[in-house]
Scaffold this motif. Structure first.
Motif, short mmCIF file in Angstrom:
data_model
loop_
_atom_site.label_atom_id
_atom_site.label_comp_id
_atom_site.label_asym_id
_atom_site.label_seq_id
_atom_site.Cartn_x
_atom_site.Cartn_y
_atom_site.Cartn_z
N LEU A 191 0.82 -1.20 0.00
CA LEU A 191 0.00 0.00 0.00
C LEU A 191 0.86 1.26 0.00
CD1 LEU A 191 -2.96 0.76 -0.04
CD2 LEU A 191 -2.94 0.79 2.45
N PHE A 192 2.03 1.19 0.64
CA PHE A 192 2.95 2.32 0.63
C PHE A 192 3.40 2.67 -0.79
CE2 PHE A 192 3.41 1.48 5.12
CZ PHE A 192 3.75 2.70 5.66
N TYR A 193 3.51 1.66 -1.63
CA TYR A 193 4.10 1.83 -2.96
C TYR A 193 3.06 2.07 -4.05
CZ TYR A 193 8.32 -0.03 -0.79
OH TYR A 193 9.41 -0.22 0.02
N ALA A 220 11.69 2.92 2.14
CA ALA A 220 11.62 3.00 0.68
C ALA A 220 10.20 3.36 0.23
CB ALA A 220 12.06 1.68 0.06
N GLY A 221 9.19 2.83 0.94
CA GLY A 221 7.81 3.16 0.61
C GLY A 221 7.50 4.63 0.85
N ILE A 222 8.00 5.17 1.96
CA ILE A 222 7.80 6.59 2.23
C ILE A 222 8.53 7.45 1.20
CG2 ILE A 222 8.24 8.42 3.91
CD1 ILE A 222 7.89 6.29 6.10
N ALA A 223 9.75 7.02 0.82
CA ALA A 223 10.49 7.75 -0.22
C ALA A 223 9.73 7.70 -1.55
CB ALA A 223 11.88 7.14 -0.37
N SER A 224 9.11 6.55 -1.83
CA SER A 224 8.33 6.42 -3.06
C SER A 224 7.15 7.39 -3.05
CB SER A 224 7.83 4.98 -3.20
OG SER A 224 6.93 4.86 -4.29
N GLN A 225 6.48 7.51 -1.88
CA GLN A 225 5.36 8.45 -1.80
C GLN A 225 5.83 9.90 -1.94
OE1 GLN A 225 2.06 8.18 -1.63
NE2 GLN A 225 2.12 5.94 -1.79
N ALA A 226 7.02 10.20 -1.41
CA ALA A 226 7.56 11.55 -1.57
C ALA A 226 7.86 11.85 -3.03
CB ALA A 226 8.83 11.69 -0.72
N MET A 240 6.38 3.99 -8.28
CA MET A 240 7.07 5.21 -8.70
C MET A 240 8.30 5.40 -7.82
SD MET A 240 4.17 8.01 -9.74
CE MET A 240 5.46 9.05 -10.43
N PRO A 241 9.48 5.49 -8.46
CA PRO A 241 9.75 5.27 -9.88
C PRO A 241 9.51 3.82 -10.30
CG PRO A 241 11.79 5.47 -8.64
CD PRO A 241 10.70 5.80 -7.69
N ASP A 242 9.40 3.60 -11.61
CA ASP A 242 8.97 2.30 -12.11
C ASP A 242 9.91 1.17 -11.70
OD1 ASP A 242 6.85 3.56 -13.31
OD2 ASP A 242 7.87 3.82 -15.24
N TRP A 243 11.20 1.44 -11.58
CA TRP A 243 12.17 0.38 -11.28
C TRP A 243 12.13 -0.08 -9.84
CZ3 TRP A 243 15.16 2.01 -7.34
CH2 TRP A 243 15.36 3.38 -7.19
N TYR A 282 -3.47 17.84 -7.30
CA TYR A 282 -3.94 18.25 -5.97
C TYR A 282 -4.71 17.13 -5.28
CZ TYR A 282 -6.64 20.64 -2.38
OH TYR A 282 -7.21 20.99 -1.18
N VAL A 283 -5.59 16.46 -6.01
CA VAL A 283 -6.42 15.41 -5.40
C VAL A 283 -5.56 14.25 -4.92
CG1 VAL A 283 -8.24 13.70 -5.83
CG2 VAL A 283 -8.47 16.02 -6.73
N GLN A 284 -4.59 13.82 -5.74
CA GLN A 284 -3.72 12.73 -5.33
C GLN A 284 -2.87 13.12 -4.12
OE1 GLN A 284 -1.54 11.71 -8.90
NE2 GLN A 284 -2.99 10.09 -9.42
N LYS A 285 -2.48 14.38 -4.04
CA LYS A 285 -1.72 14.82 -2.87
C LYS A 285 -2.56 14.73 -1.61
CE LYS A 285 1.62 17.88 -5.12
NZ LYS A 285 2.13 19.26 -5.24
N GLN A 286 -3.84 15.11 -1.69
CA GLN A 286 -4.71 15.02 -0.54
C GLN A 286 -4.91 13.57 -0.12
OE1 GLN A 286 -4.42 18.31 0.36
NE2 GLN A 286 -6.46 17.97 1.20
N GLN A 287 -5.11 12.69 -1.09
CA GLN A 287 -5.30 11.28 -0.80
C GLN A 287 -4.05 10.68 -0.16
OE1 GLN A 287 -6.29 9.86 -4.70
NE2 GLN A 287 -8.49 10.11 -4.41
N SER A 288 -2.89 11.00 -0.74
CA SER A 288 -1.64 10.45 -0.23
C SER A 288 -1.37 10.93 1.19
CB SER A 288 -0.48 10.85 -1.15
OG SER A 288 -0.63 10.26 -2.42
N ARG A 289 -1.68 12.19 1.47
CA ARG A 289 -1.42 12.73 2.80
C ARG A 289 -2.21 11.95 3.85
NH1 ARG A 289 -3.10 17.64 2.09
NH2 ARG A 289 -1.06 18.56 1.64
N LEU A 290 -3.47 11.68 3.59
CA LEU A 290 -4.31 10.98 4.55
C LEU A 290 -3.84 9.55 4.77
CD1 LEU A 290 -7.85 12.21 3.45
CD2 LEU A 290 -6.66 12.78 5.56
N VAL A 291 -3.57 8.83 3.67
CA VAL A 291 -3.23 7.42 3.78
C VAL A 291 -1.85 7.24 4.39
CG1 VAL A 291 -2.73 5.33 2.46
CG2 VAL A 291 -4.78 6.65 1.99
N VAL A 292 -0.87 8.02 3.93
CA VAL A 292 0.49 7.89 4.48
C VAL A 292 0.51 8.24 5.96
CG1 VAL A 292 2.83 8.78 4.37
CG2 VAL A 292 1.61 8.24 2.26
N THR A 293 -0.24 9.27 6.34
CA THR A 293 -0.32 9.62 7.77
C THR A 293 -0.91 8.47 8.57
OG1 THR A 293 -0.60 11.96 7.23
CG2 THR A 293 -1.29 11.24 9.43
#
Length: 261
Positions: free
Chosen positions: A156-158, A210-216, A166-169, A224-235
């Motif tokens: 879920l982190f990735y 690595a998952g947190i770095a991937s989200q960053a 992201m990145p693909d590799w 904007y919408v994806q940023k809002q979604q990512s903020r909630l889930v990663v938190t």
């Protein structure tokens, strides 16, 4: 988490009836599995927490300061857990109901259901219970379920929110780390405790970081919408990891203070 239901990436939308019903059937199987595990585990929950959960046992002396007896302390812990488990289930069912045509939303929902059991019984697989009929029909469920739960949680982190690495590799080194991590869970008894624990911590921390770095990395390229979604889930995910650590530190600190007063 409700914002997950509002907008989802078009790449995760299910467009054919076959994939739609397969995804929904997969979600239903996870819900039935977790529900059956709770049904098998809850009758033993009080005894397990009372006698076997090390963090609760460690806090027993400290709890005597605030609770009339140890049983009241255990009941308080179980009540809080049941309340939080209910929140997990209500959120999971709600977002699945709102966006059942999106595989990423179904995946998040199913992972929340699995996390509800992990939250209740931690990662002590010895105390995981399954219906007797399921164990007879599929004995491997005793190791398949823990691996499935942990894998879905880590991925879920990735993958959130668009279902792509992201990145693909990044998928390749992650696969290698998981191939080392999961066998370690089942071979740890053959290693010295300090060695097994150190290896587990290093691998797990590497996967999470690595998952947190991937989200960053994803954040810098998201709308904007994806940023809002990512903020909630990663938190929420980081909180899920940190809460047990903070709980352990506070219990240890409080117990030490009582011993020296």
């Amino acid at each position: 988490m409700i914002m997950v239901t509002s907008v989802a990436a078009s790449s995760t939308q299910l467009t054919t009836p076959r994939t739609l019903w397969l995804a929904r059937a997969g979600w239903l199987l996870v819900a039935l599995l977790v529900g059956s595990m709770f049904a098998a585990s809850l009758p033993h929950a009080v005894r397990d927490v009372y006698y076997y959960e090390w963090s609760v046992l460690q806090a027993r002396e400290a709890a005597a300061t605030f609770f009339p007896d140890y049983a009241a302390f255990v009941n308080y812990i179980l009540a809080l857990r049941l309340l939080i488990i209910a929140v997990f289930w209500l959120t999971a069912v709600f977002i699945a109901w709102r966006k059942s045509d999106d595989w990423m939303v179904l995946y998040v929902s199913a992972t929340l259901l699995m996390m509800s059991y992990l939250f209740a019984f931690r990662t002590d697989f010895d105390f995981w219970r399954f219906p007797a009929a399921l164990e007879t029909l599929f004995p491997a469920i005793e190791w398949v379920a823990p691996m499935l739960f942990m894998l879905c949680f880590l991925l879920l982190f990735y993958l959130f929110p668009d279902g792509r690495f992201m990145p693909d590799w990044l998928g390749w080194p992650l696969t290698g780390a998981l191939l080392l991590l999961f066998p370690l869970l089942y071979t740890a008894e053959s290693l010295r405790p300090n060695v097994a624990w150190a290896l587990f911590l290093i691998l797990t921390a590497s996967v999470f970081l690595a998952g947190i770095a991937s989200q960053a990395y994803r954040w810098r390229r998201a709308d904007y919408v994806q940023k809002q979604q990512s903020r909630l889930v990663v938190t929420a995910l980081i909180a899920f990891i940190l809460i047990p650590v903070i709980q352990f530190l506070l219990i240890d600190l409080f117990t030490s203070c009582l011993l020296y007063t």
